[in-house]
Scaffold this active site. Structure first.
Site, PDB file in Angstrom:
ATOM      1  N   HIS A 153       0.839  -1.200   0.000  1.00 17.96           N
ATOM      2  CA  HIS A 153       0.000   0.000   0.000  1.00 17.96           C
ATOM      3  C   HIS A 153       0.876   1.254   0.000  1.00 17.96           C
ATOM      4  O   HIS A 153       0.684   2.163  -0.813  1.00 17.96           O
ATOM      5  CB  HIS A 153      -0.918  -0.018   1.232  1.00 17.96           C
ATOM      6  CG  HIS A 153      -1.766   1.198   1.388  1.00 17.96           C
ATOM      7  ND1 HIS A 153      -3.136   1.154   1.311  1.00 17.96           N
ATOM      8  CD2 HIS A 153      -1.463   2.497   1.624  1.00 17.96           C
ATOM      9  CE1 HIS A 153      -3.623   2.367   1.499  1.00 17.96           C
ATOM     10  NE2 HIS A 153      -2.622   3.198   1.693  1.00 17.96           N
ATOM     11  N   GLU A 154       1.834   1.300   0.918  1.00 20.14           N
ATOM     12  CA  GLU A 154       2.693   2.481   1.018  1.00 20.14           C
ATOM     13  C   GLU A 154       3.664   2.570  -0.156  1.00 20.14           C
ATOM     14  O   GLU A 154       3.924   3.661  -0.668  1.00 20.14           O
ATOM     15  CB  GLU A 154       3.432   2.497   2.354  1.00 20.14           C
ATOM     16  CG  GLU A 154       2.529   2.512   3.579  1.00 20.14           C
ATOM     17  CD  GLU A 154       1.461   3.597   3.580  1.00 20.14           C
ATOM     18  OE1 GLU A 154       1.641   4.654   2.925  1.00 20.14           O
ATOM     19  OE2 GLU A 154       0.419   3.390   4.234  1.00 20.14           O
ATOM     20  N   HIS A 170       2.067   4.239  -3.143  1.00 17.69           N
ATOM     21  CA  HIS A 170       2.052   5.708  -3.111  1.00 17.69           C
ATOM     22  C   HIS A 170       3.345   6.273  -3.705  1.00 17.69           C
ATOM     23  O   HIS A 170       3.312   7.215  -4.509  1.00 17.69           O
ATOM     24  CB  HIS A 170       1.888   6.215  -1.676  1.00 17.69           C
ATOM     25  CG  HIS A 170       0.517   6.045  -1.117  1.00 17.69           C
ATOM     26  ND1 HIS A 170      -0.607   6.605  -1.683  1.00 17.69           N
ATOM     27  CD2 HIS A 170       0.084   5.378  -0.011  1.00 17.69           C
ATOM     28  CE1 HIS A 170      -1.666   6.286  -0.965  1.00 17.69           C
ATOM     29  NE2 HIS A 170      -1.280   5.539   0.053  1.00 17.69           N
TER      30      HIS A 170
END
Length: 165
Positions: free
Chosen positions: A78-79, A82
């Protein structure tokens, strides 16, 4: 609250997942994006944050220790997504279509905006508030903003202002 020590085996598992996801993304995108810095300094109820300019991922060590497998499988990609979106497309909406595409099509992970981890161990004191339809719990920060007259919070269901008590 003191930051817990993470066993080296857990740190290695996190790094392994990060490197696997990064290699997969570099292959699919035909790029050579560098490995981001990984630190375990995230606090509060956030599982992690991606810092674009410093190209850094901050992970919550408490939530990681309590949810090792799910955390590594979901939060790490998820990170990373980004950071990859920022490198590939520039500044975009945090959980917009580019991020969703990066998660699902490139990394092969379901695009979930929020985690479902239990938060009892990381949640700070809350203050009771109410509206016409239900009870609410405001964080210390939000409560202090109300007390100082800097903010008024409303119920998302009935739209009424929240009242202490």
């Amino acid at each position: 609250m003191k930051t817990p020590r993470l066993p080296i085996a857990i740190q290695q598992a996190v790094m392994r997942r990060l490197r696997e996801n990064l290699a997969q993304a570099n292959l699919k995108l035909d790029r050579h994006y560098p490995e981001p810095k990984l630190v375990y300094t995230q606090r509060g109820t956030s599982a992690g944050t991606a810092w674009l300019e410093s190209y850094e991922i901050r992970l919550n060590p408490v939530l990681l220790l309590e949810n090792i497998d799910t955390f590594i499988a979901e939060v790490v990609p998820h990170e990373l997504a980004h950071l990859l979106v920022w490198k590939h497309f520039g500044r975009k909406a945090p959980h917009g279509k580019e991020w969703k595409w990066m998660m699902e099509s490139v990394l092969g992970v379901p695009a979930r905006r929020t985690h479902q981890f239990a938060l009892q161990s990381v949640r700070r004191n809350t203050f009771p508030y109410h509206c016409q339809c239900q009870q609410h719990q405001l964080t210390v920060r939000r409560h202090n903003r109300v007390v100082r007259g800097e903010a008024v919070y409303r119920c998302v269901h009935c739209g009424e202002p929240l009242v202490a008590g």
